[in-house]
Design a protein around this motif. Structure first.
Motif, mmCIF file in Angstrom:
data_model
loop_
_atom_site.group_PDB
_atom_site.id
_atom_site.type_symbol
_atom_site.label_atom_id
_atom_site.label_comp_id
_atom_site.label_asym_id
_atom_site.label_seq_id
_atom_site.Cartn_x
_atom_site.Cartn_y
_atom_site.Cartn_z
ATOM 1 N N LEU A 77 73.507 64.134 50.125
ATOM 2 C CA LEU A 77 74.118 65.285 49.988
ATOM 3 C C LEU A 77 73.113 66.396 50.599
ATOM 4 O O LEU A 77 72.053 66.291 50.435
ATOM 5 C CB LEU A 77 73.981 65.548 48.309
ATOM 6 C CG LEU A 77 74.196 67.052 47.928
ATOM 7 C CD1 LEU A 77 75.492 67.302 48.106
ATOM 8 C CD2 LEU A 77 73.673 67.033 46.474
ATOM 9 N N GLN A 118 73.104 70.658 52.316
ATOM 10 C CA GLN A 118 73.655 71.941 52.331
ATOM 11 C C GLN A 118 74.427 72.085 53.785
ATOM 12 O O GLN A 118 73.786 71.470 54.751
ATOM 13 C CB GLN A 118 72.354 72.957 52.125
ATOM 14 C CG GLN A 118 71.964 72.975 50.581
ATOM 15 C CD GLN A 118 71.188 73.898 50.153
ATOM 16 O OE1 GLN A 118 70.459 74.655 51.084
ATOM 17 N NE2 GLN A 118 71.252 74.559 49.068
ATOM 18 N N ALA A 119 75.385 73.082 53.559
ATOM 19 C CA ALA A 119 76.112 73.188 54.910
ATOM 20 C C ALA A 119 74.850 73.909 55.836
ATOM 21 O O ALA A 119 73.869 74.527 55.701
ATOM 22 C CB ALA A 119 76.914 74.503 54.604
ATOM 23 N N THR A 123 82.236 66.572 54.606
ATOM 24 C CA THR A 123 82.391 65.846 53.436
ATOM 25 C C THR A 123 83.384 64.580 53.745
ATOM 26 O O THR A 123 84.617 64.762 53.844
ATOM 27 C CB THR A 123 82.671 66.388 52.380
ATOM 28 O OG1 THR A 123 81.463 67.578 52.130
ATOM 29 C CG2 THR A 123 82.579 65.532 51.017
ATOM 30 N N THR A 150 78.248 64.107 51.697
ATOM 31 C CA THR A 150 78.546 65.394 50.958
ATOM 32 C C THR A 150 77.806 66.557 51.388
ATOM 33 O O THR A 150 76.578 66.589 51.518
ATOM 34 C CB THR A 150 78.360 65.196 49.517
ATOM 35 O OG1 THR A 150 79.273 63.822 49.080
ATOM 36 C CG2 THR A 150 79.012 66.266 48.567
ATOM 37 N N VAL A 151 78.471 67.638 51.832
ATOM 38 C CA VAL A 151 78.174 68.674 52.371
ATOM 39 C C VAL A 151 78.448 69.891 51.418
ATOM 40 O O VAL A 151 79.621 70.242 51.070
ATOM 41 C CB VAL A 151 78.791 69.271 53.709
ATOM 42 C CG1 VAL A 151 77.819 70.611 54.300
ATOM 43 C CG2 VAL A 151 78.283 68.014 54.404
ATOM 44 N N SER A 152 77.437 70.549 50.786
ATOM 45 C CA SER A 152 77.697 71.624 49.928
ATOM 46 C C SER A 152 77.537 72.992 50.508
ATOM 47 O O SER A 152 76.843 73.193 51.546
ATOM 48 C CB SER A 152 76.481 71.871 48.575
ATOM 49 O OG SER A 152 75.246 71.758 49.156
ATOM 50 N N SER A 153 78.541 73.981 50.073
ATOM 51 C CA SER A 153 78.422 75.263 50.685
ATOM 52 C C SER A 153 77.563 76.104 50.102
ATOM 53 O O SER A 153 76.941 75.995 48.927
ATOM 54 C CB SER A 153 80.065 75.697 50.733
ATOM 55 O OG SER A 153 80.270 75.949 49.223
ATOM 56 N N LYS A 167 79.072 70.957 58.152
ATOM 57 C CA LYS A 167 80.043 72.003 57.271
ATOM 58 C C LYS A 167 80.825 71.087 56.236
ATOM 59 O O LYS A 167 80.890 69.870 56.294
ATOM 60 C CB LYS A 167 81.190 72.324 58.269
ATOM 61 C CG LYS A 167 80.778 72.804 59.697
ATOM 62 C CD LYS A 167 81.975 73.026 60.468
ATOM 63 C CE LYS A 167 81.602 73.708 61.890
ATOM 64 N NZ LYS A 167 82.907 73.722 62.864
ATOM 65 N N PRO A 168 81.105 72.017 55.203
ATOM 66 C CA PRO A 168 81.777 71.414 54.018
ATOM 67 C C PRO A 168 82.990 70.380 54.251
ATOM 68 O O PRO A 168 83.056 69.326 53.755
ATOM 69 C CB PRO A 168 82.296 72.280 53.268
ATOM 70 C CG PRO A 168 81.408 73.604 53.504
ATOM 71 C CD PRO A 168 81.045 73.247 54.931
#
Length: 120
Positions: free
Chosen positions: A11, A13-14, A90, A117-120, A86-87
């Motif tokens: 996981l 972050q963007a 994912t 998994t990319v979180s925004s 980027k999200p």
């Protein structure tokens, strides 16, 4: 028996980065093509990047300039450096490789997949 083992998902972050690795093991004579595909929920699996033994590379338009594929022929390993995430990146990322085993049989192998998994 030959197999591929992936690692490095997670996981993030963007805007962040990850490095995926995929190592081939077993009775391997020589490696051919190596590449990475990904499959997002509800979408078809797509080619992300590929690399030949001579290190010629190919990228999907959506990842050009952000993803870098490389390989270590001595270790039968392929890497995917992914940056500026980027999200929409994912997905489950799958390693794919062609190789000849010690019996001279060509095999096309897939790894088990690693989640990014990319979180925004």
């Amino acid at each position: 028996q030959v197999q591929l083992a992936e690692s490095g998902g997670g996981l993030v972050q963007a805007g962040g980065s990850l490095r995926l690795s995929c190592a081939a093991s077993g009775r391997i004579s020589s490696m051919s093509y190596m590449g990475w595909h990904r499959q997002a929920p509800g979408k078809q699996r797509e080619l992300v990047a590929s690399i030949t033994p001579a290190r010629n590379t190919n990228y999907a338009d959506s990842v050009k300039g952000r993803f870098t594929i490389s390989r270590d022929n001595a270790k039968n390993t392929v890497y995917l450096q992914i940056s500026s995430l980027k999200p929409e990146d994912t997905a489950v990322y799958y390693c794919n490789a062609g190789l000849w085993d010690n019996s001279g049989t060509y095999q096309n192998l897939w790894g088990q997949g690693t989640q990014v998994t990319v979180s925004s």
